[in-house]
Design an enzyme around this catalytic site. Structure first.
Site, mmCIF file in Angstrom:
data_model
loop_
_atom_site.group_PDB
_atom_site.id
_atom_site.type_symbol
_atom_site.label_atom_id
_atom_site.label_comp_id
_atom_site.label_asym_id
_atom_site.label_seq_id
_atom_site.Cartn_x
_atom_site.Cartn_y
_atom_site.Cartn_z
ATOM 1 N N ASP A 265 12.942 -10.679 -4.352
ATOM 2 C CA ASP A 265 11.932 -9.623 -4.180
ATOM 3 C C ASP A 265 11.221 -9.411 -5.513
ATOM 4 O O ASP A 265 11.346 -8.360 -6.143
ATOM 5 C CB ASP A 265 12.597 -8.330 -3.695
ATOM 6 C CG ASP A 265 11.579 -7.241 -3.366
ATOM 7 O OD1 ASP A 265 10.383 -7.561 -3.233
ATOM 8 O OD2 ASP A 265 11.978 -6.065 -3.261
ATOM 9 N N CYS A 292 4.981 -9.016 -2.167
ATOM 10 C CA CYS A 292 3.828 -8.129 -2.023
ATOM 11 C C CYS A 292 2.526 -8.852 -2.355
ATOM 12 O O CYS A 292 1.449 -8.258 -2.252
ATOM 13 C CB CYS A 292 3.987 -6.896 -2.914
ATOM 14 S SG CYS A 292 4.186 -7.276 -4.670
#
Length: 338
Positions: A265, A292
């Site tokens: 992540d 993201c």
């Protein structure tokens, strides 16, 4: 139009990876609450105004409240404006963070003058906002507690995270719970499996994975977040967690494994090439990559694909309704014989 283009990039990147690998691509996950979801905001003070910078400028646009802010944020903002109306303290930025489950708020301020004092403002602010648990002054990346607490307790689906003022936690509580659920489900854990959690932050994924029976090794460059993770481990009475503070590439160079699976992540810039090299050396059977930024996700998945992995599933979750940002999740599996 650029915002729409960025969203198109995310959709195209995830669809492209799924189609190329003949992977499963479910419909886009529901966005949850479209308004009032944002639990962290950073506002700027300039020219007697308090709000966000106007597009393409350093001019603050006054924002008394915002339809994306959680109600706790707007209440703390209104109280801050009331406190400022009586005071002398001047600052350039204020970050507001809230924990919906515990109904608590933190305020982090940066003064215009590093020698200034925010004590009187903090006292008035807390008096005007009962949910405000603490006020912290930030100067040159250092955090000083002015009054109250220096952290929030975030809680999602029975797990609690100790989150200090400088540590990262996702801004949409409802959708973060869904994101965690998807990561745990995609890993298809067996009890006792060894999981490597890179860029683990405060243990957003590590704690639920440990609760599900995994043995987790968490790696995070921001040392205060690792301290948060350790506190959260005790807070939840969990075992089977090991924490390492340092850059992923440096810590991975010291780890021998074996690991059954890995969770990645990373920040928007993605993984450092050396981190991916070490990860390929460790050869976890499964990798779940949470991103993201669709561009760096596609770049890193290309490296992992060339290193022996294949995309098995790809999906997106809208953590940021009414913006062009989305969160992508990709499950990769090591090809037989690699």
């Amino acid at each position: 139009m650029q915002h729409i283009g960025d969203l198109d990039v995310a959709v195209s990147a995830v669809h492209g990876m799924a189609e190329q690998a003949h992977a499963t691509l479910p419909p886009l996950c529901a966005a949850g609450r479209g308004w009032g979801y944002r639990t962290t905001v950073e506002l700027h003070a300039a020219g007697g105004k308090l709000g966000y910078f106007a597009p393409g400028s350093r001019r603050a646009a006054d924002v008394p409240q915002c339809c994306l802010h959680h109600v706790l944020i707007d209440a703390a903002l209104a109280a801050l404006r009331e406190a400022l109306g009586k005071g002398e303290a001047q600052f350039r930025n204020v970050t507001l963070r809230c924990a919906p489950a515990t109904q608590a708020v933190l305020g982090i301020v940066e003064l215009d003058d590093a020698r200034g004092s925010v004590e009187r403002l903090a006292e008035r602010w807390i008096d005007a906002c009962p949910r405000l648990q603490g006020v912290i002054q930030r100067a040159h990346s250092r955090m000083k507690v002015v009054c109250g607490r220096d952290h929030l307790i975030q809680e999602l689906r029975g797990i609690r995270w100790h989150v200090s003022a400088g540590s990262f936690f996702q801004v949409n509580a409802e959708q973060t719970a869904l994101l965690i659920e998807r990561v745990v489900d995609l890993l298809q854990l067996s009890p006792g499996e060894q999981i490597l959690d890179l860029f683990c932050g405060v243990g957003t994924f590590a704690l639920p994975l440990a609760q599900a029976g995994a043995i987790v090794t968490g790696v995070e460059v921001y040392a205060p977040a690792i301290e948060d993770a350790r506190r959260s481990t005790a807070l939840n009475g969990l075992d089977g967690l090991e924490w390492h503070a340092g850059p992923a590439e440096s810590v991975l160079a010291r780890l021998a494994g074996p690991y059954d699976a890995a969770v990645l992540d990373p920040p928007r810039r993605g993984c450092a090439p050396a981190a991916l090299t070490h990860l390929l050396r460790l050869k976890p059977e499964r990798i779940v990559y949470v991103a993201c930024h669709p561009g760096t996700l596609a770049r890193d998945c290309k490296v992992l694909s060339e290193g022996g992995y294949m995309v098995e599933r790809a999906e997106m979750i809208d953590l940021f309704p009414h913006t062009h940002h989305v969160e992508s999740i990709v499950l990769l599996r090591r090809r037989v014989g690699r």
